[in-house]
Design a protein around this motif. Structure first.
Motif, PDB file in Angstrom:
ATOM      1  N   ALA A  44       0.835  -1.209   0.000  1.00  0.00           N
ATOM      2  CA  ALA A  44       0.000   0.000   0.000  1.00  0.00           C
ATOM      3  C   ALA A  44       0.867   1.255   0.000  1.00  0.00           C
ATOM      4  O   ALA A  44       0.563   2.240  -0.684  1.00  0.00           O
ATOM      5  N   GLY A  45       1.959   1.234   0.779  1.00  0.00           N
ATOM      6  CA  GLY A  45       2.866   2.374   0.795  1.00  0.00           C
ATOM      7  C   GLY A  45       3.494   2.620  -0.561  1.00  0.00           C
ATOM      8  O   GLY A  45       3.587   3.767  -1.022  1.00  0.00           O
ATOM      9  N   ALA A  46       3.912   1.549  -1.225  1.00  0.00           N
ATOM     10  CA  ALA A  46       4.506   1.669  -2.554  1.00  0.00           C
ATOM     11  C   ALA A  46       3.487   2.208  -3.560  1.00  0.00           C
ATOM     12  O   ALA A  46       3.810   3.057  -4.411  1.00  0.00           O
ATOM     13  N   GLN A  47       2.236   1.740  -3.459  1.00  0.00           N
ATOM     14  CA  GLN A  47       1.182   2.223  -4.357  1.00  0.00           C
ATOM     15  C   GLN A  47       0.897   3.700  -4.140  1.00  0.00           C
ATOM     16  O   GLN A  47       0.648   4.448  -5.087  1.00  0.00           O
ATOM     17  N   LEU A  48       0.968   4.129  -2.905  1.00  0.00           N
ATOM     18  CA  LEU A  48       0.723   5.546  -2.606  1.00  0.00           C
ATOM     19  C   LEU A  48       1.815   6.418  -3.209  1.00  0.00           C
ATOM     20  O   LEU A  48       1.525   7.444  -3.840  1.00  0.00           O
ATOM     21  N   TYR A  49       3.067   6.023  -3.025  1.00  0.00           N
ATOM     22  CA  TYR A  49       4.182   6.837  -3.524  1.00  0.00           C
ATOM     23  C   TYR A  49       4.290   6.801  -5.043  1.00  0.00           C
ATOM     24  O   TYR A  49       4.868   7.711  -5.639  1.00  0.00           O
ATOM     25  N   SER A  50       3.733   5.772  -5.658  1.00  0.00           N
ATOM     26  CA  SER A  50       3.747   5.707  -7.120  1.00  0.00           C
ATOM     27  C   SER A  50       2.474   6.282  -7.722  1.00  0.00           C
ATOM     28  O   SER A  50       2.211   6.119  -8.915  1.00  0.00           O
ATOM     29  N   LYS A  51       1.651   6.941  -6.864  1.00  0.00           N
ATOM     30  CA  LYS A  51       0.415   7.625  -7.279  1.00  0.00           C
ATOM     31  C   LYS A  51      -0.672   6.668  -7.777  1.00  0.00           C
ATOM     32  O   LYS A  51      -1.583   7.071  -8.498  1.00  0.00           O
ATOM     33  N   GLU A  52      -0.591   5.390  -7.382  1.00  0.00           N
ATOM     34  CA  GLU A  52      -1.651   4.435  -7.718  1.00  0.00           C
ATOM     35  C   GLU A  52      -2.687   4.452  -6.591  1.00  0.00           C
ATOM     36  O   GLU A  52      -2.831   3.491  -5.818  1.00  0.00           O
ATOM     37  N   LYS A  53      -3.419   5.545  -6.518  1.00  0.00           N
ATOM     38  CA  LYS A  53      -4.272   5.781  -5.351  1.00  0.00           C
ATOM     39  C   LYS A  53      -5.431   4.802  -5.244  1.00  0.00           C
ATOM     40  O   LYS A  53      -5.777   4.363  -4.143  1.00  0.00           O
ATOM     41  N   ASP A  54      -6.050   4.454  -6.362  1.00  0.00           N
ATOM     42  CA  ASP A  54      -7.171   3.511  -6.304  1.00  0.00           C
ATOM     43  C   ASP A  54      -6.716   2.147  -5.780  1.00  0.00           C
ATOM     44  O   ASP A  54      -7.391   1.518  -4.955  1.00  0.00           O
ATOM     45  N   LYS A  55      -5.557   1.695  -6.259  1.00  0.00           N
ATOM     46  CA  LYS A  55      -5.014   0.420  -5.773  1.00  0.00           C
ATOM     47  C   LYS A  55      -4.653   0.522  -4.290  1.00  0.00           C
ATOM     48  O   LYS A  55      -4.840  -0.417  -3.521  1.00  0.00           O
ATOM     49  N   CYS A  56      -4.132   1.679  -3.895  1.00  0.00           N
ATOM     50  CA  CYS A  56      -3.779   1.898  -2.496  1.00  0.00           C
ATOM     51  C   CYS A  56      -5.002   1.789  -1.598  1.00  0.00           C
ATOM     52  O   CYS A  56      -4.948   1.191  -0.520  1.00  0.00           O
ATOM     53  N   VAL A  57      -6.124   2.356  -2.042  1.00  0.00           N
ATOM     54  CA  VAL A  57      -7.369   2.292  -1.271  1.00  0.00           C
ATOM     55  C   VAL A  57      -7.824   0.847  -1.110  1.00  0.00           C
ATOM     56  O   VAL A  57      -8.211   0.417  -0.014  1.00  0.00           O
TER      57      VAL A  57
END
Length: 406
Positions: A44-57
């Motif tokens: 989730a942290g990696a997804q957030l920093y890579s701007k993959e916000k939907d996946k992060c959610v």
């Protein structure tokens, strides 16, 4: 264009609160946390920093669901702090991932509040920093929306006619003082442990002029808080739930729901700094043994008829009345045998007697118990010495602030 600019500004402020890289998130946990959950947190942290916000959610939802089960298994005191940290990280990642559109800000704020209520501090209390930013931008968007709505109704706290207004007796009245000196208060009331009402001490508090349902909803309406359902916590039907301040005010203050809801918690002023700015710690608290950070501030907000059964607290208490009036009755610790404390460990500090309508057949000694009483009005502070029994009933819609200190 303006909406996109606003969201860009929001995200820039949020990014400033975060570590510079995902490696600095400090996602290290003991063996008590499943390795699969640690993997999901790092994902989730990696997804957030890579701007993959939907996946992060989506990833954060899995983390939160799993952590929620851990937090709600067994008693709260037995919940391991590591799982509370997991819940806070999951809340942080989900809230930040939701920050893509205006309509998601309210949900993001709720997610942060749940993290604050159920989780543990992470990254130097980052959830508080994030929620303050979110609320600022949410308030701006809300005001813009309301400016174009001519039918927007404003909710005000109004006094209500109380069905039972107690008749005060001169011999039982709690004494009152006008701005006594620290030494006078210490020598005559603190040291001998005598209750007293202080007048003129909080006249400068902004809350006395500012606080209304409208103002409270404006600064805290979207915040999720614990609410007690029921007129008193000793009732069998009493329960607790979580809801937004807006929903609480609409259901229990404005629309006078058949049941009684009461907002009573010590985190409100940490959650909503705007309210904390409107009050001050009374100078008399400096006479205690602890530091300022040892003082506990509690918010008490509810409709007419809300009752705190006769009970005592483990610390000195300054009860400051801001809105509405309260009837309060005090019994000395020497009367403990006569007020029939519950025998269970959980309620040992609570009396079995309804002091305004006592069952003298089952509790005959209550008739010999002496007491003092008052009607506390806005702008007054009541000093309740430690271990003194006190019963409280709201005569109007009421907002009080208590300060517990040693």
């Amino acid at each position: 264009m303006e909406a996109a600019k606003e969201m860009s500004s929001l995200w820039a402020e949020l990014e400033a609160t975060m570590p510079d890289s995902k490696e600095e998130l400090n996602l290290h946990f003991s063996e008590k946390v499943d390795t699969s959950i640690v993997f999901l947190l790092k994902q989730a942290g990696a997804q957030l920093y890579s701007k993959e916000k939907d996946k992060c959610v989506q990833t954060s939802k899995i983390i939160l669901d799993y952590a929620w089960e851990k937090l709600n298994t067994g008693t709260w005191k037995d919940v391991d702090k590591e799982w509370r940290r997991v819940y806070s990280y999951g809340s942080l990642f989900k809230a930040l991932g939701l920050c893509t559109q205006d309509h998601s800000l309210k949900e993001a704020i709720k997610v942060c509040d749940m993290g604050l209520l159920m989780g543990a501090s992470i990254l130097d209390n980052i959830l508080i920093q994030v929620i303050n930013i979110l609320q600022k931008h949410f308030t701006i968007a809300k005001r813009s929306s309301e400016d174009g709505n001519i039918d927007c109704t404003r909710k005000k706290i109004k006094g209500s006619s109380c069905l039972f207004y107690p008749v005060m007796q001169l011999e039982t009245a709690i004494p009152q003082l006008l701005c006594p000196s620290l030494q006078y208060f210490r020598d005559n009331y603190l040291m001998p442990q005598k209750p007293v009402i202080l007048n003129g001490v909080i006249d400068h508090w902004p809350c006395l002029k500012k606080w209304s349902c409208d103002y409270i909803c404006e600064v805290a309406g979207c915040r999720t808080v614990p609410v007690e359902i029921g007129s008193r916590y000793t009732d069998e039907a009493w329960s607790q739930t979580l809801m937004t301040v807006d929903d609480f005010v609409d259901k229990y203050i404005v629309n006078q729901h058949s049941s009684i809801g009461y907002l009573a918690q010590h985190q409100l002023f940490d959650q909503v700094p705007e309210l904390k700015k409107d009050i001050c710690i009374p100078d008399y608290c400096c006479l205690g043994e602890g530091d300022e950070e040892d003082i506990t501030m509690n918010a008490w907000f509810g409709p007419e008829g809300t009752v705190s059964p006769l009970h005592h607290d483990p610390q000195q208490n300054f009860l400051a009345q801001v809105v509405g009036r309260k009837y309060i009755r005090l019994y000395s610790p020497h009367e403990s045998e006569n007020v029939y404390p519950h025998e269970t460990a959980i309620l040992h500090n609570t009396s079995q007697v309804d002091v305004e309508n006592p069952d003298v057949k089952n509790f005959p000694l209550i008739e010999r118990a002496t007491y003092q009483e008052c009607i506390l009005s806005p702008g007054q502070i009541l000093f309740i010495p430690v271990k003194w029994w006190h019963y409280v009933r709201s005569l109007d819609v009421s907002f009080s602030v208590s300060f517990w200190w040693s």
